[in-house]
Motif scaffolding. Structure first.
Motif, PDB file in Angstrom:
ATOM      1  N   LEU A   1      71.651  69.321  36.449  1.00  0.00           N
ATOM      2  CA  LEU A   1      70.260  69.703  36.547  1.00  0.00           C
ATOM      3  C   LEU A   1      69.398  68.766  35.701  1.00  0.00           C
ATOM      4  CD1 LEU A   1      69.059  72.147  38.041  1.00  0.00           C
ATOM      5  CD2 LEU A   1      69.111  73.368  35.874  1.00  0.00           C
ATOM      6  N   GLY A   2      68.419  68.145  36.342  1.00  0.00           N
ATOM      7  CA  GLY A   2      67.485  67.335  35.595  1.00  0.00           C
ATOM      8  C   GLY A   2      67.883  65.906  35.428  1.00  0.00           C
ATOM      9  N   ASN A   3      69.132  65.509  35.754  1.00  0.00           N
ATOM     10  CA  ASN A   3      69.552  64.123  35.597  1.00  0.00           C
ATOM     11  C   ASN A   3      69.249  63.276  36.817  1.00  0.00           C
ATOM     12  OD1 ASN A   3      70.510  64.292  33.013  1.00  0.00           O
ATOM     13  ND2 ASN A   3      72.562  64.904  33.648  1.00  0.00           N
ATOM     14  N   GLU A   4      68.957  63.903  37.951  1.00  0.00           N
ATOM     15  CA  GLU A   4      68.707  63.124  39.144  1.00  0.00           C
ATOM     16  C   GLU A   4      67.292  62.551  39.124  1.00  0.00           C
ATOM     17  OE1 GLU A   4      69.000  66.321  38.887  1.00  0.00           O
ATOM     18  OE2 GLU A   4      67.967  67.432  40.448  1.00  0.00           O
ATOM     19  N   ARG A   5      67.073  61.566  39.982  1.00  0.00           N
ATOM     20  CA  ARG A   5      65.748  60.970  40.122  1.00  0.00           C
ATOM     21  C   ARG A   5      65.505  60.696  41.596  1.00  0.00           C
ATOM     22  NH1 ARG A   5      64.950  55.080  38.235  1.00  0.00           N
ATOM     23  NH2 ARG A   5      63.855  54.986  40.198  1.00  0.00           N
ATOM     24  N   GLU A   6      64.247  60.532  41.943  1.00  0.00           N
ATOM     25  CA  GLU A   6      63.904  60.262  43.334  1.00  0.00           C
ATOM     26  C   GLU A   6      64.298  58.845  43.701  1.00  0.00           C
ATOM     27  OE1 GLU A   6      59.955  63.119  43.776  1.00  0.00           O
ATOM     28  OE2 GLU A   6      59.842  60.966  44.207  1.00  0.00           O
ATOM     29  N   PHE A   7      64.664  58.667  44.952  1.00  0.00           N
ATOM     30  CA  PHE A   7      65.012  57.337  45.458  1.00  0.00           C
ATOM     31  C   PHE A   7      64.485  57.232  46.878  1.00  0.00           C
ATOM     32  CE2 PHE A   7      67.604  53.983  47.252  1.00  0.00           C
ATOM     33  CZ  PHE A   7      67.717  53.072  46.209  1.00  0.00           C
ATOM     34  N   ASN A   8      63.628  56.258  47.128  1.00  0.00           N
ATOM     35  CA  ASN A   8      62.982  56.114  48.430  1.00  0.00           C
ATOM     36  C   ASN A   8      63.725  55.111  49.295  1.00  0.00           C
ATOM     37  OD1 ASN A   8      60.601  57.840  47.985  1.00  0.00           O
ATOM     38  ND2 ASN A   8      60.172  56.360  46.354  1.00  0.00           N
TER      39      ASN A   8
ATOM     40  N   GLY B   1      61.322  55.307  54.085  1.00  0.00           N
ATOM     41  CA  GLY B   1      60.361  56.387  54.241  1.00  0.00           C
ATOM     42  C   GLY B   1      60.905  57.767  53.930  1.00  0.00           C
ATOM     43  N   GLN B   2      62.201  57.867  53.615  1.00  0.00           N
ATOM     44  CA  GLN B   2      62.808  59.145  53.260  1.00  0.00           C
ATOM     45  C   GLN B   2      62.977  59.224  51.744  1.00  0.00           C
ATOM     46  OE1 GLN B   2      63.734  61.696  55.489  1.00  0.00           O
ATOM     47  NE2 GLN B   2      62.619  60.445  56.998  1.00  0.00           N
ATOM     48  N   LYS B   3      62.860  60.415  51.239  1.00  0.00           N
ATOM     49  CA  LYS B   3      63.046  60.617  49.811  1.00  0.00           C
ATOM     50  C   LYS B   3      64.407  61.277  49.561  1.00  0.00           C
ATOM     51  CE  LYS B   3      59.505  62.015  47.531  1.00  0.00           C
ATOM     52  NZ  LYS B   3      58.416  62.907  47.033  1.00  0.00           N
ATOM     53  N   TYR B   4      65.202  60.651  48.714  1.00  0.00           N
ATOM     54  CA  TYR B   4      66.503  61.193  48.350  1.00  0.00           C
ATOM     55  C   TYR B   4      66.541  61.401  46.836  1.00  0.00           C
ATOM     56  CZ  TYR B   4      67.855  59.511  52.992  1.00  0.00           C
ATOM     57  OH  TYR B   4      67.921  59.287  54.344  1.00  0.00           O
TER      58      TYR B   4
ATOM     59  N   GLN C   1      66.091  48.554  44.076  1.00  0.00           N
ATOM     60  CA  GLN C   1      67.026  48.766  45.187  1.00  0.00           C
ATOM     61  C   GLN C   1      66.440  49.666  46.277  1.00  0.00           C
ATOM     62  OE1 GLN C   1      71.344  49.225  43.824  1.00  0.00           O
ATOM     63  NE2 GLN C   1      70.243  49.624  41.920  1.00  0.00           N
ATOM     64  N   GLU C   2      65.280  50.262  45.996  1.00  0.00           N
ATOM     65  CA  GLU C   2      64.640  51.084  47.028  1.00  0.00           C
ATOM     66  C   GLU C   2      64.168  50.176  48.163  1.00  0.00           C
ATOM     67  OE1 GLU C   2      62.937  54.942  44.716  1.00  0.00           O
ATOM     68  OE2 GLU C   2      61.694  53.159  44.618  1.00  0.00           O
ATOM     69  N   GLN C   3      64.268  50.669  49.389  1.00  0.00           N
ATOM     70  CA  GLN C   3      63.896  49.876  50.562  1.00  0.00           C
ATOM     71  C   GLN C   3      62.930  50.656  51.431  1.00  0.00           C
ATOM     72  OE1 GLN C   3      64.701  46.797  51.302  1.00  0.00           O
ATOM     73  NE2 GLN C   3      66.333  46.349  49.840  1.00  0.00           N
ATOM     74  N   MET C   4      61.953  49.946  51.987  1.00  0.00           N
ATOM     75  CA  MET C   4      60.988  50.602  52.874  1.00  0.00           C
ATOM     76  C   MET C   4      61.260  50.320  54.341  1.00  0.00           C
ATOM     77  SD  MET C   4      59.321  52.348  50.813  1.00  0.00           S
ATOM     78  CE  MET C   4      58.093  52.981  51.950  1.00  0.00           C
ATOM     79  N   ASN C   5      61.949  49.191  54.609  1.00  0.00           N
ATOM     80  CA  ASN C   5      62.178  48.842  56.013  1.00  0.00           C
ATOM     81  C   ASN C   5      63.451  48.013  56.134  1.00  0.00           C
ATOM     82  OD1 ASN C   5      61.889  48.397  58.733  1.00  0.00           O
ATOM     83  ND2 ASN C   5      60.395  46.739  58.486  1.00  0.00           N
ATOM     84  N   THR C   6      64.547  48.673  56.345  1.00  0.00           N
ATOM     85  CA  THR C   6      65.822  47.969  56.454  1.00  0.00           C
ATOM     86  C   THR C   6      66.649  48.571  57.580  1.00  0.00           C
ATOM     87  OG1 THR C   6      67.912  47.474  55.345  1.00  0.00           O
ATOM     88  CG2 THR C   6      66.792  49.497  54.676  1.00  0.00           C
TER      89      THR C   6
ATOM     90  N   PRO D   1      72.170  51.265  57.658  1.00  0.00           N
ATOM     91  CA  PRO D   1      72.181  52.736  57.672  1.00  0.00           C
ATOM     92  C   PRO D   1      72.289  53.312  56.265  1.00  0.00           C
ATOM     93  CG  PRO D   1      73.734  51.835  59.281  1.00  0.00           C
ATOM     94  CD  PRO D   1      73.289  50.692  58.435  1.00  0.00           C
ATOM     95  N   TRP D   2      71.617  54.421  56.026  1.00  0.00           N
ATOM     96  CA  TRP D   2      71.642  55.056  54.709  1.00  0.00           C
ATOM     97  C   TRP D   2      73.066  55.407  54.287  1.00  0.00           C
ATOM     98  CZ3 TRP D   2      69.834  55.603  50.166  1.00  0.00           C
ATOM     99  CH2 TRP D   2      70.133  56.720  49.367  1.00  0.00           C
ATOM    100  N   ASP D   3      73.893  55.844  55.233  1.00  0.00           N
ATOM    101  CA  ASP D   3      75.263  56.223  54.900  1.00  0.00           C
ATOM    102  C   ASP D   3      76.064  55.049  54.339  1.00  0.00           C
ATOM    103  OD1 ASP D   3      74.941  58.833  55.545  1.00  0.00           O
ATOM    104  OD2 ASP D   3      75.790  58.679  57.556  1.00  0.00           O
ATOM    105  N   VAL D   4      75.695  53.824  54.726  1.00  0.00           N
ATOM    106  CA  VAL D   4      76.338  52.633  54.173  1.00  0.00           C
ATOM    107  C   VAL D   4      75.641  52.212  52.886  1.00  0.00           C
ATOM    108  CG1 VAL D   4      76.870  50.189  54.564  1.00  0.00           C
ATOM    109  CG2 VAL D   4      77.081  51.831  56.449  1.00  0.00           C
ATOM    110  N   TYR D   5      74.330  52.177  52.935  1.00  0.00           N
ATOM    111  CA  TYR D   5      73.563  51.665  51.782  1.00  0.00           C
ATOM    112  C   TYR D   5      73.788  52.517  50.534  1.00  0.00           C
ATOM    113  CZ  TYR D   5      69.662  49.428  49.341  1.00  0.00           C
ATOM    114  OH  TYR D   5      68.893  48.721  48.442  1.00  0.00           O
ATOM    115  N   LYS D   6      73.857  53.829  50.727  1.00  0.00           N
ATOM    116  CA  LYS D   6      73.985  54.693  49.550  1.00  0.00           C
ATOM    117  C   LYS D   6      75.290  54.433  48.794  1.00  0.00           C
ATOM    118  CE  LYS D   6      75.926  58.731  51.975  1.00  0.00           C
ATOM    119  NZ  LYS D   6      75.656  60.120  52.438  1.00  0.00           N
TER     120      LYS D   6
END
Length: 574
Positions: free
Chosen positions: A67-74, A77-80, A106-111, A114-119
């Motif tokens: 709890l509280g250790n995570e951060r947003e990652f864009n 156009g999706q927020k994770y 490392q955040e990407q706006m247009n790539t 696939p997210w499943d690979v990039y993550k």
């Protein structure tokens, strides 16, 4: 939790004791939460929320997605939400900005990746969602209380190498560049292969150029490992053990080492080590015989297995020879080593290497590419030619100017022992190393350097320091640095020719000193690159190599002031 909680408490002007009273716990408990030695219970978390703390995704119930250790990652156009590695969360405050920046880029706006690979490719991130770890975090294996990264994960840790830049940085830059299977990454100062290893693991074709035959061997072995099963290397170890013991028994023949001379070992049938200056001081008789038999065994192997055996021996040379491990260059130890068991030392290293190969494939099964996608060119960058426009991006860290000869002489004993395989003497190719060993017979004028017409900072700096520093040792360093920048001019022109249009360069460089004067290396490099058709994007200043324990050298704090990750984009044709 630690940083968020501490910032929240300090923002409200509360001491640990005052916050403890509000939550209903002890001061020690608050301290443990802030030190990340424990986490709040569900009840305590609810109390903290009531007090106004923002701890993000409260719906997560996963034990490891704290709890509280995570951060947003864009991403596209999706927020994770992602959870940084423990060393990001536990790092000293002076590291926070740098760590945050490496994650943010490392955040990407247009790539199209696939997210499943990039993550799975993300650097310095432990989890991308509850229960899903990144490939790096699985391979790196940092403990929850880790305060620093492990730069030796996978094959990275196979060989000590001074000045090695951290793989975390390279991985973050590769993601920032959005590099994929259709790109080609170049590291023209490949060193021990950090860039190429990361490219291999992430499935990105890469080329490396390296002037030192030993470094090229290390890079090749670390980055081009085939998919061999662990048991195959263990079988090689068993074969080596039988060979080693047989040859040892035949030679010793019930004699003691007091009865055996160094000449007897050199003249032993099967030995190919040529005697070199003071070899009797570098090795005990036991160590010399062990190395001699080991190399005899290597001769029976070919291809990657031969390279693997050579690197295993070289990586342990400082534990085998009478080498002072507290200094960078190869120097005699004041206390010669005793009872050196070469087979035992190398066996342990080979077993580790087998495990590292296996784990590299397992942890990066989604991305790792074939080893033929990695190319190591053994040679001098100034004499190397690549096809025009064939390179997508460049990631590299050249020698910082003076002292780069240490890269060669640190491994002097490996060069001597492996000479029949490397076919090189470290003292014979030093003249071609960028900027180093430049000892002109006559002192040239500044205007004789081409770079003087490209960089105003170069002119201003060297005019002043040539008058200020009159000591002979400083005059030599001044000339070496001037030649270094002249070489950097040639290098940047080659970069421009080899890169595709809009290709990027990540150039890691440090500002060293001459005497007490800091050389404005980053500014001179910037002016050189801009004069040769590059657009300067940004520069990240951070002391990199003091964070990399496996690359630290005693003199770096004295002569390296700052380090910079400089980003350029190739502009239009010159």
């Amino acid at each position: 939790m630690n940083l968020i909680l501490k910032e929240f408490r300090e923002k409200n002007g509360w001491t640990q004791e005052e916050l403890a009273e509000k939550v209903g716990v002890s001061k020690g408990t608050i301290n443990r939460w802030e030190q990340r030695k424990s986490n709040p219970s569900k009840l305590a978390t609810e109390k903290l929320i009531e007090l106004g703390i923002n701890i993000g995704n409260l719906e997560s119930n996963e034990e490891d997605f704290r709890l509280g250790n995570e951060r947003e990652f864009n991403y596209n156009g999706q927020k994770y939400f992602v959870k940084p590695q423990p060393y990001v969360l536990n790092a000293p405050s002076d590291q926070n900005y740098f760590h945050d920046l490496l994650i943010t880029i490392q955040e990407q706006m247009n790539t199209s990746i696939p997210w499943d690979v990039y993550k799975k490719r993300l650097s310095m991130i432990e989890y991308v969602e509850p229960g899903t770890k990144t490939s790096q975090s699985i391979l790196e294996k940092r403990k929850p209380d880790a305060k620093s990264w492990n730069s030796n994960y996978g094959t990275h840790g196979w060989h000590r190498y001074i000045g090695r830049f951290p793989p975390h940085l390279v991985r973050a830059i590769l993601n920032y560049l959005n590099a994929g299977p259709n790109d080609i990454i170049l590291d023209p100062f490949a060193g021990s292969g950090t860039t190429l290893v990361e490219c291999r693991l992430l499935g990105i074709p890469a080329k490396g150029i390296e002037i030192s035959p030993l470094s090229a061997l290390i890079t090749r072995t670390k980055s081009k490992f085939p998919e061999i099963r662990q048991v195959e290397i263990l079988n090689i170890i068993s074969e080596l053990e039988i060979f080693y013991q047989t040859e040892w028994s035949i030679f010793i023949n019930n004699r003691s080492f007091e009865e055996i001379t160094y000449e007897n070992i050199i003249e032993r049938e099967g030995n190919i080590i040529e005697p070199f200056v003071n070899y009797e001081r570098w090795f005990s008789k036991e160590a010399l015989l062990g190395v001699s038999i080991y190399i005899q065994f290597i001769q029976t192997k070919t291809g990657y297995i031969q390279d693997l055996l050579l690197v295993a021996l070289s990586s342990k040379m400082r534990s085998i020879g009478n080498v002072d491990v507290d200094v960078v260059r190869a120097e005699y130890s004041k206390k010669p080593r005793e009872n050196v068991d070469v087979f035992k030392i190398v066996k342990s290293q080979l077993a580790k290497m087998a495990k590292d190969i296996s784990e590299s494939y397992k942890t990066h099964e989604l991305t790792i590419t074939n080893n033929d996608k990695i190319q190591v060119i053994e040679g001098d960058i100034l004499q190397t030619n690549l096809p025009k426009g064939s390179i997508s991006h460049i990631i590299t860290s050249p020698p910082y100017g003076v002292e780069s000869i240490s890269y060669l002489r640190t491994h002097l004993l490996s060069f001597r022992v492996l000479e029949s395989f490397l076919s090189a003497d470290p003292y014979t190719f030093g003249d071609n190393v960028i900027g180093s060993e430049y000892l002109p017979k006559e002192e040239p004028d500044i205007s004789e350097f081409k770079v003087s017409s490209l960089s105003e900072t170069f002119n201003d700096f060297f005019k002043v320091i040539k008058e200020k520093e009159t000591a002979e040792k400083h005059k030599i360093r001044i000339l070496m640095m001037m030649k270094f920048f002249e070489d950097m001019n040639t290098v940047s022109l080659k970069f421009h020719e080899w890169l595709k249009e809009n290709g990027k360069v990540a150039f890691v460089i440090g500002n060293k000193k001459i005497g007490d004067t800091i050389i404005p290396t980053d500014q001179i490099i910037k002016e050189i690159f801009e004069s040769n058709g590059f657009i300067f994007e940004s520069s990240i200043g951070h002391k990199l190599k003091t964070n990399n324990s496996n690359s630290q050298v005693p003199w770096q704090d004295k002569i390296i002031k700052d380090e910079f990750i400089m980003l350029f984009t190739r502009g239009t044709n010159l």
